[in-house]
Write an enzyme that holds these catalytic residues in place. Sequence first.
Site, mmCIF file in Angstrom:
data_model
loop_
_atom_site.group_PDB
_atom_site.id
_atom_site.type_symbol
_atom_site.label_atom_id
_atom_site.label_comp_id
_atom_site.label_asym_id
_atom_site.label_seq_id
_atom_site.Cartn_x
_atom_site.Cartn_y
_atom_site.Cartn_z
ATOM 1 N N ASP A 86 -0.355 -0.300 -31.162
ATOM 2 C CA ASP A 86 0.151 -2.169 -30.997
ATOM 3 C C ASP A 86 1.567 -1.865 -31.044
ATOM 4 O OD1 ASP A 86 0.165 -0.645 -33.650
ATOM 5 O OD2 ASP A 86 -0.098 -3.046 -34.088
ATOM 6 N N CYS B 130 3.424 1.919 2.661
ATOM 7 C CA CYS B 130 4.771 1.121 3.165
ATOM 8 C C CYS B 130 6.129 1.953 2.467
ATOM 9 C CB CYS B 130 4.215 -0.006 2.100
ATOM 10 S SG CYS B 130 3.445 -1.063 2.663
ATOM 11 N N ASP C 189 -2.626 4.519 -32.641
ATOM 12 C CA ASP C 189 -1.373 4.520 -33.735
ATOM 13 C C ASP C 189 -2.442 4.046 -34.921
ATOM 14 O OD1 ASP C 189 0.325 3.838 -34.324
ATOM 15 O OD2 ASP C 189 0.131 2.013 -33.936
ATOM 16 N N CYS D 246 0.744 -1.628 -0.208
ATOM 17 C CA CYS D 246 0.102 -0.078 -0.118
ATOM 18 C C CYS D 246 0.404 1.028 0.012
ATOM 19 C CB CYS D 246 -1.331 -0.404 1.466
ATOM 20 S SG CYS D 246 -0.355 0.191 2.734
ATOM 21 N N ASP E 189 5.072 2.566 -29.068
ATOM 22 C CA ASP E 189 3.859 3.351 -28.129
ATOM 23 C C ASP E 189 3.779 2.965 -26.814
ATOM 24 O OD1 ASP E 189 2.822 4.016 -30.965
ATOM 25 O OD2 ASP E 189 1.977 1.648 -30.906
#
Length: 714
Positions: free
Chosen positions: A602, A16, A413, A13, A606
């Site tokens: 893809d 921490c 894209d 968390c 990117d």
Amino acid sequence: MNKIELKISGMSCVNCANSIKKSALKIPGIKSANVDFNTHCAVFEYDQNADIEALKNKIIKLGFGIANNQDELENAQNQELKNYQNKFIICSIISAALMWAEMSKSNPIPMPFMIVLACIGIFYCGSSFYSHALKSLKERNYDMNVLIFLGTFCAFCYSIFATIFHNQIPTNLNYLYFSGATMILSFVLLGRYLESKAKALALSHLKSLMDLSPTKAFIVTSDGSTKEIEANRLKIGDIVLVKTGSIIPCDGVITNGGAEIDTSAINGESMPVYRSVAQEVYSGTLVCNGHILIKVSKNPDSTLLAQISKLIQTAASKKLAISKLADKVANIFVPSVVGVAVITLLAWMSANMPFQGILSAICVLIISCPCALGLATPIAVVCAISLALKHSILIKNPSALEQFSNLKFAVFDKTGTITTGDISVVETNLNQDSLSLVASISALSSHPISKAIAQYAKELIDTKFQTKFEYISGLGIKGDNILIGSERLLNLNEIFIDESKKAIIEQKMDIGYGVILVAINGEFSGYIAISDTIKPEAKEVINSLKSQNITPVILSGDSYKISNLVAKELDIDMVYSEVLPHQKYEIIEDLKKSGKVAFIADGINDAAALKAADISIAMNSGSDLAKNSADIILMQNSLNGVIKSINLAKKSNTTIKQNLTWAFGYNTICIPIAAGILEPSFGIHLTPMWAALAMSLSSISVVLNSLRLKLARI
């Protein structure tokens, strides 16, 4: 000022990360600390007097681990995920056994054994929640961990009290709540498991990026021979030899030779690009044909590929955390519940009924147990993920579903996302005999353009055709009495095109098509126009986005002409073309200033932009790096998945809000009743048994409401 970066495992968390930061700054010589919970990386700045070993030992004493590399960090996270899974299974089994024992009149499980089981379920399986709750209380941060701690611990204490002093408790108040406490922890452990699994998947993108660059390189020594060395030992000025089929290990400038290079990893170009002397090349790109000598211009940690990696980490650290409404309200809700319990106790004591006051106060705490709150989000998320999988949509990061609300931009894209990524022939003016000859030669080549031509004219291919031909990098194919390639190839062989025919060719290029020229027997015969193919569903998806006031955008590394050709066909007004990965990242960051951004892509190039976007969606056919960087993966590579994801997000967010509204509304109504507010006027007093029943009913209502998602249409 010196700097050190540590990979820290065991953080579950934000508290921490905060505890590590505060402890580190207490060590002499540590000047600054930046601990990022999302990436599990910590950067410390220190002077020469700092004891780094003391810093590492302090982190370990706090209960965390230090990984030496990305593999170790990934293994540690996998172990944490397994621990959550095991504790969830153990706690669920214990809950079922305790519930069976509490509901049975024959006492099938001896009381001491029930207490032992409850202790295992609460103090072992729920140990992380208890420790975080205590830390949160110290920091005056009343989050869900505090709710879990109060609810389960008070239910446990009441059950112990009812076990020891059962003769002193009225029969109508003498009930056990061991199973209630462990059941709450089971539900919350399930939610934590889902969250940890999403984080573990997200970490793998860094490893994929590091694997992209080769570990070895061949340098040319002073005597002209070649020597293999580690790629990370390359220095500026070194000369590196790269041959056909090899990945370039450095950023640099070509000093000798020429080659066709697949640059899709860097700029998204759909076809290989010819590079020769004095032109720049990048690490991670592939040499398809030819061989080159490269003069190293950047150190290994400064290459464009390394910059992408750094951008991914930066974007990940900026990623919005899951918006947990329950945690926000809990900062007010938890102190309020404790206050109501104290007021209830004092009120009954003032009426000279202290024992009733104690039971009423405990009843208030039991009924405020956050079972429904713990279920509200994870159960809805599980149902949403299940529904998404039915539609071939893989949701890796459930928090992305929250981000779809008020979405402003859907950025696409081009190559492989809006288009199929496959080169195809658009048209040709070659006669049938000439096309048959070109197709027959193309069938003998493995080049992407040759494959496209062979596929286009597959019926005309002569399988018995035999000829010798030479592939000339960056120019085309030269065979017996035939040339297939660029205008430069024809000119070098003293074949020139008249102005009228050249005008037609230029017109095709202006549209955005690639043009392959053909000369047979020393004369120009015609052209073949090629292009990437737009996906058939693209137009409908773009129109649907516009109808929802979401602006479609094309963000591509391809040329201006090709990008605008696609944009014009799909009626997209905003187009960014010829952009490099770091420019994609910057454009996404700039768009985010105007509203929420979803990026659909893809490619490897990117990855940084995907991490920067509010919502990142990748095609299953894309690179592993893109898929690992994305929040959502479209398994069927269909753009319809974008619209379905938006619709699913709307339904799941509505369901979560309904769940949370019910959970808090239930507490608002039931807590005053549990405190005895209806006792004086109506004689109605809620006992712990009915409080537990009400708590269970609230949980059931949340589960049933969430299950409706599995039947929803998107």
